[in-house]
Motif scaffolding. Structure first.
Motif, PDB file in Angstrom:
ATOM      1  N   UNK A   3      -2.167   8.303   4.641  1.00 21.96           N
ATOM      2  CA  UNK A   3      -2.414   9.377   3.689  1.00 21.96           C
ATOM      3  C   UNK A   3      -3.947  10.069   3.440  1.00 21.96           C
ATOM      4  N   UNK A   4      -4.754   9.061   4.018  1.00 22.02           N
ATOM      5  CA  UNK A   4      -6.252   9.472   3.847  1.00 22.02           C
ATOM      6  C   UNK A   4      -6.741   9.326   2.334  1.00 22.02           C
ATOM      7  N   UNK A   5      -6.190   8.251   1.663  1.00 21.34           N
ATOM      8  CA  UNK A   5      -6.655   8.090   0.472  1.00 21.34           C
ATOM      9  C   UNK A   5      -7.602   6.813   0.508  1.00 21.34           C
ATOM     10  N   UNK A   6      -8.789   7.340   0.553  1.00 20.14           N
ATOM     11  CA  UNK A   6     -10.055   6.479   0.783  1.00 20.14           C
ATOM     12  C   UNK A   6      -9.983   5.361  -0.303  1.00 20.14           C
ATOM     13  N   UNK A   7     -10.088   5.531  -1.612  1.00 16.44           N
ATOM     14  CA  UNK A   7     -10.327   4.832  -2.786  1.00 16.44           C
ATOM     15  C   UNK A   7      -9.104   3.739  -2.843  1.00 16.44           C
ATOM     16  N   UNK A   8      -8.029   4.415  -2.388  1.00 12.65           N
ATOM     17  CA  UNK A   8      -6.916   3.273  -2.771  1.00 12.65           C
ATOM     18  C   UNK A   8      -6.961   2.307  -1.332  1.00 12.65           C
ATOM     19  N   UNK A   9      -7.233   2.901  -0.288  1.00 13.98           N
ATOM     20  CA  UNK A   9      -7.399   2.032   0.881  1.00 13.98           C
ATOM     21  C   UNK A   9      -8.542   1.110   0.887  1.00 13.98           C
ATOM     22  N   UNK A  10      -9.724   1.561   0.331  1.00 15.24           N
ATOM     23  CA  UNK A  10     -10.685   0.483  -0.044  1.00 15.24           C
ATOM     24  C   UNK A  10     -10.517  -0.557  -0.705  1.00 15.24           C
ATOM     25  N   UNK A  11      -9.644  -0.226  -1.909  1.00 12.13           N
ATOM     26  CA  UNK A  11      -9.203  -1.196  -2.876  1.00 12.13           C
ATOM     27  C   UNK A  11      -8.316  -2.323  -2.236  1.00 12.13           C
ATOM     28  N   UNK A  12      -7.382  -1.791  -1.497  1.00 18.04           N
ATOM     29  CA  UNK A  12      -6.249  -2.784  -1.034  1.00 18.04           C
ATOM     30  C   UNK A  12      -6.967  -3.660   0.173  1.00 18.04           C
ATOM     31  N   UNK A  13      -7.986  -2.990   0.690  1.00 16.13           N
ATOM     32  CA  UNK A  13      -8.680  -4.010   1.524  1.00 16.13           C
ATOM     33  C   UNK A  13      -9.662  -4.878   0.984  1.00 16.13           C
ATOM     34  N   UNK A  14     -10.175  -4.625   0.038  1.00 12.89           N
ATOM     35  CA  UNK A  14     -11.045  -5.480  -0.598  1.00 12.89           C
ATOM     36  C   UNK A  14     -10.169  -6.599  -1.558  1.00 12.89           C
ATOM     37  N   UNK A  15      -8.927  -6.270  -2.022  1.00 11.95           N
ATOM     38  CA  UNK A  15      -8.180  -7.127  -2.835  1.00 11.95           C
ATOM     39  C   UNK A  15      -7.670  -8.284  -1.738  1.00 11.95           C
ATOM     40  N   UNK A  16      -7.264  -7.764  -0.819  1.00 16.68           N
ATOM     41  CA  UNK A  16      -6.576  -8.829   0.418  1.00 16.68           C
ATOM     42  C   UNK A  16      -7.681  -9.661   0.854  1.00 16.68           C
ATOM     43  N   UNK A  17      -8.907  -9.109   1.069  1.00 18.69           N
ATOM     44  CA  UNK A  17      -9.962  -9.961   1.663  1.00 18.69           C
ATOM     45  C   UNK A  17     -10.362 -11.153   0.470  1.00 18.69           C
TER      46      UNK A  17
END
Length: 260
Positions: A58-72
């Motif tokens: 859905x091109x939500x950059x902030x949520x995508x960045x957070x989810x990637x950070x949280x998993x990593x």
């Protein structure tokens, strides 16, 4: 980890199938013992993984960045990279270079650095942002599902002796049909029809609808001039002419006494 889809059906099952990095923290941000599939922030990692893909879709950059950070940071880097690689084949418009970027960021995060430490987390964020900024499309899954449904419909129609409601885009796909040009010297049918290098050069090697650039067209003309077939001027012109944008498979016959 190549089978995350099957793992997703097991969330909450005592965590026996968890694959958290053994070096990751065993307590969450609140100092509480973590469940096998819990992230540092206290979230279920399956939910965060799903959110990551939905966010980039859905091109939500902030949520995508957070989810990637949280998993990593939570020791689930494998889950992060599996999701991003799935995205580039499931949700990305074909032909975009972000697929190569994701692979490069993963290599840096996992081969050069620790995926949970700050450099690995930066790679995760970069990859997620790159995906979220790319042009999303469900064209590949939609095509795959349609082709599978069409195959089932064709099989059922044959069994009942009826006509399928939908068919493959090529229909029966036979010599003499709309896609006749495909039957050239590289196929058994084309060989039996006597379609040799002359047919391929004149009809089978055309591109379009933008056509060849001038350098490529020049090389093709020279190749045809050096060929053991005496191509006509019409054949040479046709070989480098772009296909019709509105009728991509139309091919005229040549019978001008020159060449075949």
């Amino acid at each position: 980890m190549g089978d995350d889809a099957s793992r997703q059906t097991t969330f909450g099952a005592d965590g026996e199938l968890s694959d958290r990095d053994p070096d990751a923290d065993d307590t969450n941000d609140f100092g509480e013992p973590m469940d096998a599939d819990e992230t540092q922030g206290g979230y279920n990692r399956y939910a965060v993984s799903s959110l990551l893909q939905k966010a980039v879709r859905r091109s939500d950059e902030e949520v995508a960045a957070w989810a990637a950070w949280e998993l990593a940071r939570s020791g689930f880097a494998w889950n992060l990279w599996e999701r991003l690689h799935l995205y580039v084949v499931e949700d990305l418009r074909a032909g975009q270079e972000v697929a190569l970027l994701v692979d490069r960021y993963e290599t840096l995060a996992t081969d050069r650095w620790d995926p949970a430490e700050w450099r690995g987390r930066l790679c995760a964020i970069h990859a997620a942002l790159a995906c979220a900024r790319a042009s999303s499309s469900r064209e590949a899954p939609n095509a795959d599902e349609f082709f599978r449904n069409a195959a089932a419909e064709r099989a059922e129609a044959r069994e009942t002796g009826g006509e399928p409601q939908v068919d493959f885009p090529v229909g029966e796909f036979e010599p003499g049909g709309e896609y006749d040009v495909a039957f050239d010297k590289h196929t058994g049918e084309g060989s039996r029809m006597g379609r040799d290098g002359e047919f391929f050069k004149t009809h089978g090697a055309r591109v379009g609808p933008t056509g060849e650039d001038e350098q490529s067209a020049r090389w093709q003309r020279l190749n045809m001039a050096l060929h053991d077939v005496d191509f006509s001027g019409a054949q040479v012109a046709h070989a480098v002419d772009p296909v019709d944008a509105d009728d991509k498979w139309a091919e005229p016959e040549f019978d001008d006494g020159e060449g075949e």
